[in-house]
Design a protein around this motif. Structure first.
Motif, PDB file in Angstrom:
ATOM      1  N   ALA A  96       0.830  -3.208 -13.243  1.00 14.21           N
ATOM      2  CA  ALA A  96       0.323  -4.528 -12.896  1.00 14.21           C
ATOM      3  C   ALA A  96       0.914  -5.605 -13.796  1.00 14.21           C
ATOM      4  O   ALA A  96       0.985  -6.775 -13.401  1.00 14.21           O
ATOM      5  CB  ALA A  96      -1.201  -4.541 -12.976  1.00 14.21           C
ATOM      6  N   HIS A  97       1.332  -5.205 -14.999  1.00 13.53           N
ATOM      7  CA  HIS A  97       1.963  -6.140 -15.934  1.00 13.53           C
ATOM      8  C   HIS A  97       3.482  -5.959 -15.953  1.00 13.53           C
ATOM      9  O   HIS A  97       4.151  -6.309 -16.939  1.00 13.53           O
ATOM     10  CB  HIS A  97       1.389  -5.940 -17.341  1.00 13.53           C
ATOM     11  CG  HIS A  97      -0.038  -6.377 -17.471  1.00 13.53           C
ATOM     12  ND1 HIS A  97      -1.098  -5.587 -17.057  1.00 13.53           N
ATOM     13  CD2 HIS A  97      -0.593  -7.534 -17.954  1.00 13.53           C
ATOM     14  CE1 HIS A  97      -2.236  -6.224 -17.293  1.00 13.53           C
ATOM     15  NE2 HIS A  97      -1.961  -7.407 -17.826  1.00 13.53           N
ATOM     16  N   PHE A  98       4.015  -5.362 -14.862  1.00 14.03           N
ATOM     17  CA  PHE A  98       5.460  -5.197 -14.686  1.00 14.03           C
ATOM     18  C   PHE A  98       6.094  -4.401 -15.832  1.00 14.03           C
ATOM     19  O   PHE A  98       7.182  -4.735 -16.316  1.00 14.03           O
ATOM     20  CB  PHE A  98       6.153  -6.555 -14.542  1.00 14.03           C
ATOM     21  CG  PHE A  98       5.618  -7.380 -13.417  1.00 14.03           C
ATOM     22  CD1 PHE A  98       6.003  -7.130 -12.114  1.00 14.03           C
ATOM     23  CD2 PHE A  98       4.701  -8.397 -13.657  1.00 14.03           C
ATOM     24  CE1 PHE A  98       5.498  -7.884 -11.064  1.00 14.03           C
ATOM     25  CE2 PHE A  98       4.188  -9.152 -12.609  1.00 14.03           C
ATOM     26  CZ  PHE A  98       4.595  -8.893 -11.302  1.00 14.03           C
ATOM     27  N   SER A  99       5.423  -3.352 -16.226  1.00 15.29           N
ATOM     28  CA  SER A  99       5.940  -2.459 -17.263  1.00 15.29           C
ATOM     29  C   SER A  99       5.903  -1.024 -16.749  1.00 15.29           C
ATOM     30  O   SER A  99       4.918  -0.597 -16.137  1.00 15.29           O
ATOM     31  CB  SER A  99       5.107  -2.576 -18.546  1.00 15.29           C
ATOM     32  OG  SER A  99       5.501  -1.592 -19.494  1.00 15.29           O
ATOM     33  N   PRO A 101       0.808  -1.226   0.000  1.00 15.86           N
ATOM     34  CA  PRO A 101       0.000   0.000   0.000  1.00 15.86           C
ATOM     35  C   PRO A 101       0.836   1.269   0.000  1.00 15.86           C
ATOM     36  O   PRO A 101       0.434   2.281  -0.580  1.00 15.86           O
ATOM     37  CB  PRO A 101      -0.829  -0.121   1.286  1.00 15.86           C
ATOM     38  CG  PRO A 101      -0.086  -1.076   2.146  1.00 15.86           C
ATOM     39  CD  PRO A 101       0.585  -2.027   1.224  1.00 15.86           C
ATOM     40  N   THR A 102       2.021   1.214   0.629  1.00 21.38           N
ATOM     41  CA  THR A 102       2.885   2.401   0.647  1.00 21.38           C
ATOM     42  C   THR A 102       3.344   2.758  -0.753  1.00 21.38           C
ATOM     43  O   THR A 102       3.277   3.928  -1.170  1.00 21.38           O
ATOM     44  CB  THR A 102       4.099   2.156   1.554  1.00 21.38           C
ATOM     45  OG1 THR A 102       3.656   1.873   2.877  1.00 21.38           O
ATOM     46  CG2 THR A 102       5.010   3.365   1.576  1.00 21.38           C
ATOM     47  N   VAL A 103       3.806   1.775  -1.492  1.00 26.74           N
ATOM     48  CA  VAL A 103       4.313   2.035  -2.847  1.00 26.74           C
ATOM     49  C   VAL A 103       3.194   2.493  -3.768  1.00 26.74           C
ATOM     50  O   VAL A 103       3.368   3.421  -4.578  1.00 26.74           O
ATOM     51  CB  VAL A 103       5.010   0.768  -3.398  1.00 26.74           C
ATOM     52  CG1 VAL A 103       5.339   0.938  -4.880  1.00 26.74           C
ATOM     53  CG2 VAL A 103       6.273   0.478  -2.605  1.00 26.74           C
ATOM     54  N   ILE A 104       2.014   1.864  -3.663  1.00 22.38           N
ATOM     55  CA  ILE A 104       0.885   2.284  -4.499  1.00 22.38           C
ATOM     56  C   ILE A 104       0.498   3.732  -4.197  1.00 22.38           C
ATOM     57  O   ILE A 104       0.243   4.537  -5.106  1.00 22.38           O
ATOM     58  CB  ILE A 104      -0.317   1.332  -4.289  1.00 22.38           C
ATOM     59  CG1 ILE A 104       0.013  -0.059  -4.830  1.00 22.38           C
ATOM     60  CG2 ILE A 104      -1.559   1.884  -4.987  1.00 22.38           C
ATOM     61  CD1 ILE A 104      -1.073  -1.078  -4.579  1.00 22.38           C
ATOM     62  N   GLY A 105       0.450   4.081  -2.922  1.00 20.47           N
ATOM     63  CA  GLY A 105       0.139   5.465  -2.550  1.00 20.47           C
ATOM     64  C   GLY A 105       1.162   6.444  -3.085  1.00 20.47           C
ATOM     65  O   GLY A 105       0.816   7.538  -3.557  1.00 20.47           O
TER      66      GLY A 105
END
Length: 328
Positions: free
Chosen positions: A81-84, A20-24
């Protein structure tokens, strides 16, 4: 083996907090960068000198810059989400490839700077604590204050003037001798020569912090009961300082080292620009000037992940230094 469950607990806690930290961080940085006037298409059109409205519109459509902000955010999160990390409009290359090419240089510079800062800072702090109140302590305190007060870019410029221009001992910029074709030990020595000045310029600010922190903590630990008991048992002064004083005083220093990692990345932007060091800091500067937000977001994402990993390593190191610390 008894410490293994504590290490696993620290890793699990960090993993649960990291997502959650990285997404934020990604979402916040995305919106903050969109507040900056202009974009990559505007810069590219301006550099072309003869771009028309139609050309500018085509560039924005090509890179998806004409879409609504929320739609751009959704596309970026879909790529993650697709590592791009997407494609750089300015370099017309995958962002991951650009970062991968520069990352080893920045990690090498940051690692060298942090190692120098810890080594010199802890050594100076231990000397200052051993001679507290004496001339040596006062002289080193003034020296550390100078390191703390002088900007790293000015120190770097003075290093170039002294060691490159005047003395000719070290190169003034770059990462290696171009066209030398060195391999093995020769290549290592050549790269090390190019790295000395930028690493030292980046490290001196933190040397002052670690020196003052080590001095204060060692003086505090020296007054504790277990140190007096060790002296009463007849242990040599060096053994008391090394095993009972310095080891306990290192806990706050390692905590600050983890916190300062992000600062090292920020300082690398200036130092890499001064010394023409081909790393992420210089790439970030070029991305800012070119409004290449995909590259900037990739660098910021990598920086946040790096800070999370290092903080987890610091937690594990502290648990090793002091078994009384409980990893929750």
């Amino acid at each position: 083996m008894r410490r293994l469950p504590r290490i696993l607990k620290a890793v699990r806690r960090t993993a649960l907090q990291a997502v959650p930290t990285v997404i934020g961080i990604v979402i916040l940085n995305f919106f903050l960068l969109r507040l900056t006037p202009g974009d990559a298409a505007d810069v590219l059109a301006g550099e072309a000198g003869a771009a028309t409205v139609e050309t500018l519109s085509a560039l924005k459509a090509k890179f998806g810059l004409d879409l609504p902000v929320l739609q751009q955010l959704g596309g970026y999160l879909h790529n993650l989400a697709h590592f791009s990390l997407g494609v750089s409009p300015r370099y017309n290359q995958p962002v991951a490839a650009l970062i991968a090419a520069r990352l080893p240089n920045t990690l090498s510079l940051m690692g060298s700077a942090l190692a120098l800062a810890l080594l010199l800072g802890i050594t100076l702090g231990a000397i200052m604590a051993s001679f507290a109140g004496r001339p040596a302590d006062r002289a080193l305190s003034v020296l550390s204050l100078l390191f703390y007060s002088i900007p790293s870019f000015w120190i770097g410029l003075m290093f170039i003037v002294l060691f490159s221009v005047k003395l000719g001992w070290l190169p003034s910029g770059g990462a290696e001798t171009i066209g030398a074709g060195l391999t093995g030990w020769g290549a290592f020595v050549d790269r090390a020569r190019y790295q000395v000045l930028p690493a030292l310029s980046l490290a001196l600010f933190y040397v002052a912090i670690y020196a003052r922190l080590t001095r204060g903590d060692m003086l505090e630990v020296k007054a504790q009961d277990h140190v007096r008991t060790a002296r009463a048992k007849g242990l040599p002064p060096l053994a008391v300082t090394r095993d009972h004083v310095l080891r306990n005083a290192l806990i706050p220093v390692t905590t600050m080292a983890g916190i300062h990692l992000a600062g090292l990345m920020g300082g690398a932007v200036v130092v890499e620009t001064v010394f023409s060091w081909p790393g992420l800091g210089r790439l970030a500067y070029e991305a800012v000037m070119g409004r290449d937000f995909h590259v900037l977001l990739g660098i910021l994402l990598l920086s946040s992940l790096l800070v999370v990993v290092v903080n987890a390593a610091v937690d594990i190191l502290q648990a090793w230094l002091d078994p009384r610390i409980e990893v929750r």
